[in-house]
Design an enzyme around this catalytic site. Structure first.
Site, PDB file in Angstrom:
ATOM      1  N   HIS A  58       2.445   0.622   1.497  1.00 36.31           N
ATOM      2  CA  HIS A  58       3.017  -0.598   0.917  1.00 36.31           C
ATOM      3  C   HIS A  58       4.500  -0.645   1.275  1.00 36.31           C
ATOM      4  O   HIS A  58       5.276   0.194   0.823  1.00 36.31           O
ATOM      5  CB  HIS A  58       2.834  -0.605  -0.606  1.00 36.31           C
ATOM      6  CG  HIS A  58       1.394  -0.663  -1.028  1.00 36.31           C
ATOM      7  ND1 HIS A  58       0.709  -1.850  -1.161  1.00 36.31           N
ATOM      8  CD2 HIS A  58       0.504   0.322  -1.308  1.00 36.31           C
ATOM      9  CE1 HIS A  58      -0.546  -1.589  -1.536  1.00 36.31           C
ATOM     10  NE2 HIS A  58      -0.695  -0.276  -1.617  1.00 36.31           N
ATOM     11  N   ASP A 303      -1.268   5.652   0.628  1.00 41.66           N
ATOM     12  CA  ASP A 303      -1.108   4.670  -0.457  1.00 41.66           C
ATOM     13  C   ASP A 303       0.327   4.719  -0.991  1.00 41.66           C
ATOM     14  O   ASP A 303       0.555   4.609  -2.200  1.00 41.66           O
ATOM     15  CB  ASP A 303      -2.130   4.893  -1.580  1.00 41.66           C
ATOM     16  CG  ASP A 303      -2.210   3.691  -2.527  1.00 41.66           C
ATOM     17  OD1 ASP A 303      -1.577   2.647  -2.243  1.00 41.66           O
ATOM     18  OD2 ASP A 303      -2.905   3.798  -3.556  1.00 41.66           O
TER      19      ASP A 303
END
Ligand SMILES: [Zn+2]
Lengths: 428, 325
Positions: A58, A303
């Site tokens: 992200h 992640d």
């Protein structure tokens, strides 16, 4: 661009070799290569790996630049040994159009620390009801191949079926965040003994497993391929193993933190441990390690989920979910998989470079360390031991559960197409 | 005793008995014409309520005032606290004001623990109920009520609840009262049985120090005290049970069921009672029902907790008794 000679590294943890880089390409790999006209990097005792590829990052830009930007995120990636990252679509605005994915892609190119491959949203606004323009995103300059509503599950079975079918036209893949929404309403942590004691809403394993079971069957039915994000339970492993044995085209990832941490940590009520999917039990951790070792789980994906300090410095229920991971991933894999004897370094190269590049179709990445290949490389001092100090992170955010914890290994050099992005452990 | 009271599990058997004994002394103050002790004179206690609970707040406030503490009431409900950082901000404000103890009620499980352990504030923290986690002073007042009724105010001094059989009925899953009571009653030697429909029994309950049953009628004849838990009507919409009628038929306490309990057995309720679904008016108004006593005992127990966490070694209470003689 001049020549660089990496001298005496253990290539993929195996034979000691010299690697000569000329411009953007590996010119030669062998013993006793000539150093003439080359900058020499003494790499005795160090491990040389292909540049790492993260299928699940992200970067937060556009929209949450207070957490991370493409620049700070790719600097963090380079620090962690990555040469390519796939940027998740849950930005503001959502990466559900060609315009947004091209913007993210170009920012990655401009900054030059790491190739950025944008992931496109499966549905408009991640709302789960209407397919985004998957084809347009694929045809854009960003050339999107991976589609995901990560953070949200594509829970409508019909939408998921259509997405799986539709991306077949251009060989794309849907990466599913498996979370049955009704079963996880109000969920704060793994549902089990600890959640009951702490009075925190439970996120049952079956909420993940039931979606994975459904999606592998959908993928089989429509003859498409599906990728399952961040597996977290022993049951998920069993389903993926069964699906693969049946010949279903499924791949799966696990995060470093799910290989190391358990829900026991939540007893501290410290939101650095709040993550989605949640930290599970010791039994799950062991099953995930085994599955990564035997290939049931194909890859490690970080992640990496940066959040500003104030979003974590509060009570558990109010805290944001997620932890940063790019800069500690290789160390956690070394500790949990290599030092336990579960994976060789050559297998780490597969799980963290070859396989993620293959799943995401990252051109020029995840290639063998051999002559003629793009010089995307990571040099690791595996003998290093030290406590994690987030103050030194290149990421804009510091939400790591490893602060003060001793983790092995340190990336000393990263090369992106022959250019050093990290030298002696510092960003170039 | 620990510096904070976050969970009933923080208390040893001796801690808990000491609190109950001290509360017994405090209860005597309530019978005096001037219901006040000088123990916490000059100390400031803040009641920090992020969640509405007039009953609990008033109980703490009464306890604080009877101990002569200066009281600050801080109610932080509504939109301003929807963002989590305000707990920290508020804590730091209180720290700057030099409060000597914080009584906190919060909708989020673990908020008092965070307050006590994050370095935001130095003062002792007393948990007045957090999310679905803990409500330790409620458990203490329940235990106090049981000991008074089952053993006696004087005979009970120094005693725990060894061998007593206590049944908790209802929404265990969402109940901080149930969690606190299971911990504390076990510490005090009681045998606890939880009775609820399977949908309202927490996952992992098998590790709790208690029995679980789905059948109230089987358990009641062997019960010394039955504690009815609040069942919120909105649980029905989340399919925890089919209808109110079915719930009350299987898990409600009416006169007929109460008659199956031993003569001496108590009926307890943490309040506020909703007559009908979980308890009938007949039961609520019977003299076995201790709801009103529980309220009075709540003040004594909270005085004891504040005194022990803040009063130090001053023999304030014993002193009061000699005065009375
Ligand atoms: Zn996700």
């Amino acid at each position: 661009m001049s020549k660089i000679l990496i001298r005496g590294a253990k290539v993929l943890g195996g034979d000691v070799q010299d690697v000569l880089i000329d411009g953007e390409t590996i010119e030669a790999v062998g013993a006793g290569l000539s150093a003439e006209g080359a900058d020499v990097i003494e790499a005795e005792g160090k491990i040389l790996l292909p540049g790492l590829v993260d299928l699940h990052t992200h970067l937060r830009e556009p929209g949450r630049e207070d957490s991370e930007t493409v620049l700070t995120g790719t600097r963090a990636a380079a620090s962690g040994g990555y040469t390519a990252v796939f940027a998740m679509a849950n930005t503001f605005p959502v990466a559900d159009t060609a315009g947004v994915v091209e913007q993210v892609y170009r920012l990655g190119q401009e900054h030059g620390y790491c190739d950025v491959q944008p992931i496109g949203a499966v549905t408009v606004g991640l709302e789960g009801s209407k397919l985004a323009e998957l084809g347009a995103m694929h045809e854009s300059a960003a050339g999107v191949t991976v589609f995901s509503d990560d953070g949200k599950c594509v829970h409508d079975a019909v939408i998921m079926r259509r997405a799986l079918e539709y991306v077949k036209a251009f060989g794309g893949v849907v990466a599913q965040h498996a979370q049955e929404p009704r079963l996880t309403e109000g969920a704060q942590m793994n549902e089990g003994i600890v959640s009951s004691e702490l009075g925190l809403g439970g996120w049952p394993a079956v909420a993940e497993e039931s979606i994975i079971a459904r999606d592998v069957l959908l993928a089989e039915h429509v003859g498409s391929r599906v990728h399952i994000c961040h597996l977290s339970t022993a049951g998920s492993v069993e389903i993926v193993r069964w699906a693969k044995s049946r010949g279903i085209d499924v791949t799966a990832e696990v995060t470093p933190h799910h290989l190391l941490l358990t829900d026991e940590m939540v007893r501290t009520y410290n939101p650095v441990y709040k993550v989605n999917p949640p930290l599970r039990t010791e039994r799950d951790v062991m099953a995930l390690r085994e599955a990564l070792a035997d290939g049931t789980i194909d890859i490690v994906a970080t992640d990496h989920a940066p959040h500003p300090h104030e979003d974590k410095d509060c009570e558990w229920a109010a805290a944001a979910m997620g932890m940063v991971g790019l800069e500690t991933a290789l160390s956690v894999v070394q500790q949990t998989m290599v030092e336990t004897g579960l994976l060789t370094w050559a297998a780490v190269a597969d799980r963290m470079s070859y396989a993620p590049a293959r799943i995401g179709q990252a051109k020029g990445h995840g290639r063998p360390v051999s002559a003629g290949e793009p010089a995307n490389l990571t040099l690791l001092d595996s003998a290093y031991r030290g406590e994690v100090d987030p103050a030194g992170f290149a990421s804009r955010s510091r939400n790591t559960p490893y602060e003060g914890r001793e983790l092995p290994g340190r990336v000393t050099h990263t090369f992106l197409r022959g250019r050093a992005t990290v030298v002696d452990g510092k960003l170039a | 005793m620990k510096r904070h009271l976050i969970s009933a599990a923080d208390l040893t058997r001796d801690d808990a008995v000491l609190i109950l004994d001290t509360a017994e002394e405090m209860a005597r103050v309530a019978d005096r014409p001037i219901k006040k002790l000088p123990t916490l004179r000059g100390r400031t206690v803040c009641n920090l309520f992020f969640e509405d609970s007039t009953r609990t707040r008033i109980s703490f406030e009464a306890a604080e005032k009877r101990l002569s503490a200066d009281v600050i009431n801080f109610a932080a409900k509504g939109s301003s606290v929807s963002k989590g950082e305000s707990l920290k901000d508020t804590a730091q404000t209180l720290e700057a004001m030099g409060v000597d103890a914080v009584v906190i009620r919060h909708g989020a499980s673990g908020a008092p623990y965070r307050l006590a352990t994050s370095g935001w504030i130095d003062a002792p923290v007393i948990n007045a109920g957090d999310g679905t986690h803990q409500h330790p002073t409620q458990a203490l007042l329940d235990a106090f009520t049981m000991r008074r009724r089952l053993i006696g105010p004087d005979a009970g001094l120094g005693q725990d609840l060894s061998g007593r059989r206590i049944t908790l009925v209802g929404d265990v899953l969402h109940s901080r009262v149930a969690r606190s009571n299971v911990d504390l009653l076990h510490t005090l030697g009681a045998e606890v049985t939880l009775v609820a429909p399977p949908t309202l029994v927490p996952v992992g309950v098998e590790t709790w120090p208690c029995e679980v049953s789905y059948d109230l009628d089987r358990v009641l004849p062997k019960t010394d005290a039955v504690m009815m838990l609040r069942v919120q009507r909105e649980r029905m919409n989340a399919a925890f049970f089919p209808t109110e009628r079915e719930y009350s038929r299987r898990y409600g306490l009416d006169g007929e069921r109460m008659a199956r309990m031993p003569e001496h057995a108590l009926v307890m309720h943490p309040g506020p009672m909703v007559r009908g679904m979980e308890i009938t008016a007949e039961v609520a108004d019977s003299d076995r029902c201790t709801v009103v006593e529980q309220v009075a005992n709540g003040v004594s127990v909270r005085m004891a907790v504040l005194y022990l966490l803040l009063g130090g070694n001053e023999p304030a209470v014993t002193h009061t008794r000699t005065e009375e003689k």
